[in-house]
Motif scaffolding. Structure first.
Motif, PDB file in Angstrom:
ATOM      1  N   UNK A  15      45.368  45.278  19.362  1.00 26.59           N
ATOM      2  CA  UNK A  15      46.481  44.982  20.599  1.00 26.59           C
ATOM      3  C   UNK A  15      46.202  46.069  21.616  1.00 26.59           C
ATOM      4  N   UNK A  16      45.831  47.250  21.542  1.00 28.06           N
ATOM      5  CA  UNK A  16      45.454  48.097  22.617  1.00 28.06           C
ATOM      6  C   UNK A  16      44.256  47.692  23.664  1.00 28.06           C
ATOM      7  N   UNK A  17      43.345  47.093  22.818  1.00 23.83           N
ATOM      8  CA  UNK A  17      42.218  46.816  23.395  1.00 23.83           C
ATOM      9  C   UNK A  17      42.570  45.551  24.177  1.00 23.83           C
ATOM     10  N   UNK A  18      43.327  44.529  23.569  1.00 24.02           N
ATOM     11  CA  UNK A  18      43.733  43.277  24.204  1.00 24.02           C
ATOM     12  C   UNK A  18      44.540  43.599  25.488  1.00 24.02           C
ATOM     13  N   UNK A  19      45.337  44.618  25.235  1.00 21.71           N
ATOM     14  CA  UNK A  19      46.261  44.943  26.412  1.00 21.71           C
ATOM     15  C   UNK A  19      45.372  45.426  27.634  1.00 21.71           C
ATOM     16  N   UNK A  20      44.417  46.482  27.396  1.00 24.01           N
ATOM     17  CA  UNK A  20      43.668  46.792  28.371  1.00 24.01           C
ATOM     18  C   UNK A  20      42.912  45.781  29.101  1.00 24.01           C
ATOM     19  N   UNK A  21      42.448  44.661  28.512  1.00 23.03           N
ATOM     20  CA  UNK A  21      41.682  43.643  28.988  1.00 23.03           C
ATOM     21  C   UNK A  21      42.405  42.850  29.853  1.00 23.03           C
ATOM     22  N   UNK A  22      43.730  42.649  29.407  1.00 25.58           N
ATOM     23  CA  UNK A  22      44.920  41.826  30.116  1.00 25.58           C
ATOM     24  C   UNK A  22      45.368  42.533  31.208  1.00 25.58           C
ATOM     25  N   UNK A  23      45.313  43.877  31.284  1.00 25.45           N
ATOM     26  CA  UNK A  23      45.672  44.629  32.700  1.00 25.45           C
ATOM     27  C   UNK A  23      44.637  44.379  33.544  1.00 25.45           C
ATOM     28  N   UNK A  24      43.414  44.686  33.177  1.00 20.44           N
ATOM     29  CA  UNK A  24      42.244  44.434  34.098  1.00 20.44           C
ATOM     30  C   UNK A  24      42.543  42.824  34.620  1.00 20.44           C
ATOM     31  N   UNK A  25      42.699  41.727  33.885  1.00 21.04           N
ATOM     32  CA  UNK A  25      42.941  40.513  34.309  1.00 21.04           C
ATOM     33  C   UNK A  25      43.835  40.159  35.319  1.00 21.04           C
ATOM     34  N   UNK A  26      44.888  40.779  34.954  1.00 24.05           N
ATOM     35  CA  UNK A  26      46.137  40.640  35.922  1.00 24.05           C
ATOM     36  C   UNK A  26      46.209  41.891  37.004  1.00 24.05           C
ATOM     37  N   UNK A  27      45.097  42.540  37.176  1.00 26.21           N
ATOM     38  CA  UNK A  27      44.732  43.492  38.228  1.00 26.21           C
ATOM     39  C   UNK A  27      45.939  44.542  38.415  1.00 26.21           C
ATOM     40  N   UNK A 101      41.449  53.947  40.120  1.00 26.30           N
ATOM     41  CA  UNK A 101      42.337  52.912  39.529  1.00 26.30           C
ATOM     42  C   UNK A 101      42.715  52.017  40.618  1.00 26.30           C
ATOM     43  N   UNK A 102      43.311  52.521  41.573  1.00 27.80           N
ATOM     44  CA  UNK A 102      43.780  51.467  42.534  1.00 27.80           C
ATOM     45  C   UNK A 102      42.773  50.712  43.182  1.00 27.80           C
ATOM     46  N   UNK A 103      41.851  51.440  43.605  1.00 29.39           N
ATOM     47  CA  UNK A 103      40.466  50.936  44.149  1.00 29.39           C
ATOM     48  C   UNK A 103      40.024  49.669  43.515  1.00 29.39           C
ATOM     49  N   UNK A 104      40.074  49.864  42.139  1.00 29.34           N
ATOM     50  CA  UNK A 104      39.153  49.141  41.355  1.00 29.34           C
ATOM     51  C   UNK A 104      40.197  47.887  41.138  1.00 29.34           C
ATOM     52  N   UNK A 105      41.160  48.001  40.798  1.00 30.85           N
ATOM     53  CA  UNK A 105      42.363  46.869  40.888  1.00 30.85           C
ATOM     54  C   UNK A 105      42.283  46.058  42.105  1.00 30.85           C
ATOM     55  N   UNK A 106      42.624  46.564  43.113  1.00 33.16           N
ATOM     56  CA  UNK A 106      42.408  46.048  44.554  1.00 33.16           C
ATOM     57  C   UNK A 106      41.008  45.070  44.634  1.00 33.16           C
ATOM     58  N   UNK A 107      39.819  45.778  44.332  1.00 35.54           N
ATOM     59  CA  UNK A 107      38.884  45.145  44.385  1.00 35.54           C
ATOM     60  C   UNK A 107      38.738  43.744  43.362  1.00 35.54           C
ATOM     61  N   UNK A 108      39.312  44.159  42.192  1.00 37.23           N
ATOM     62  CA  UNK A 108      39.311  42.882  41.132  1.00 37.23           C
ATOM     63  C   UNK A 108      40.267  41.825  41.630  1.00 37.23           C
ATOM     64  N   UNK A 109      41.376  42.072  42.268  1.00 32.54           N
ATOM     65  CA  UNK A 109      42.366  41.209  42.736  1.00 32.54           C
ATOM     66  C   UNK A 109      41.676  40.376  43.838  1.00 32.54           C
ATOM     67  N   UNK A 110      40.459  40.629  44.621  1.00 35.76           N
ATOM     68  CA  UNK A 110      40.046  40.013  45.448  1.00 35.76           C
ATOM     69  C   UNK A 110      39.190  38.838  45.065  1.00 35.76           C
ATOM     70  N   UNK A 111      38.965  38.772  43.585  1.00 32.93           N
ATOM     71  CA  UNK A 111      38.101  37.982  42.943  1.00 32.93           C
ATOM     72  C   UNK A 111      38.763  36.567  42.356  1.00 32.93           C
ATOM     73  N   UNK A 112      38.391  35.444  42.255  1.00 29.67           N
ATOM     74  CA  UNK A 112      38.923  34.278  41.986  1.00 29.67           C
ATOM     75  C   UNK A 112      39.101  34.501  40.465  1.00 29.67           C
TER      76      UNK A 112
END
Length: 171
Positions: A15-27, A101-112
């Motif tokens: 679950x922890x690994x799935x949660x980490x991936x989901x946090x990245x997917x949802x920026x 962290x904020x920079x990476x999430x902001x950059x990920x948010x710009x991706x389709x």
């Protein structure tokens, strides 16, 4: 009836690994990530007897997570729940390196969504091209081209942010 003990052991282990991936997917939207993981685990539980018999149940779980994310992005924003309570609970303590962290999430948010999924699968979950293609239901060439486009976008986004962070640190 699924074997609850086996399913519970799977959830505890992954679950922890799935949660980490989901946090990245949802920026970084931890509430949306939690919902995404819950949707994934529900789908896994319903099919657990078949999933458990698979060679790589974790791979199937990651594919289910990614597909659930992409399906959610296809739904209109009107269908998503929004909090309207004026008194929201305090957010969790910030991560040690909040700026990065904020920079990476902001950059990920710009991706389709599909490019974001490719980046998370390939570079966060360390999946190879063929596995990523299988998980997304596309060709290996599509994975490669989406990865290339996404990395170019991230490079531009993160270089601008890193220049800004560098300038702030020199003050």
């Amino acid at each position: 009836m699924p074997d609850r003990a086996e399913f519970t052991a799977f959830v505890v282990a992954h679950r922890g690994g799935l949660m980490r991936a989901a946090v990245l997917l949802t920026v970084g939207d931890e509430s949306a990530a939690e919902d995404l993981v819950q949707t994934t685990l529900t789908k896994l539980y319903v099919r657990w007897s078949a999933v458990e018999a698979m060679e790589t149940p974790l791979g199937y779980a990651r594919r289910t997570l990614t597909n659930a994310f992409i399906d959610q992005t296809r739904q209109g924003w009107m269908r998503r729940e929004r909090t309207t309570d004026a008194e929201l609970p305090l957010p969790p303590a910030p991560a040690p390196d909040l700026a990065t962290r904020a920079a990476v999430l902001c950059a990920l948010a710009q991706l389709p969504p599909r490019q974001r999924a490719v980046i998370v699968l390939r570079h966060w979950l360390d999946q190879d091209v063929e596995t990523t293609a299988r998980m997304l239901g596309c060709s290996a060439g599509t994975v490669k081209s989406q990865t290339s486009k996404a990395l170019k976008t991230l490079k531009v986004s993160l270089s601008a942010v890193s220049d800004d962070l560098w300038a702030r640190s020199e003050r």
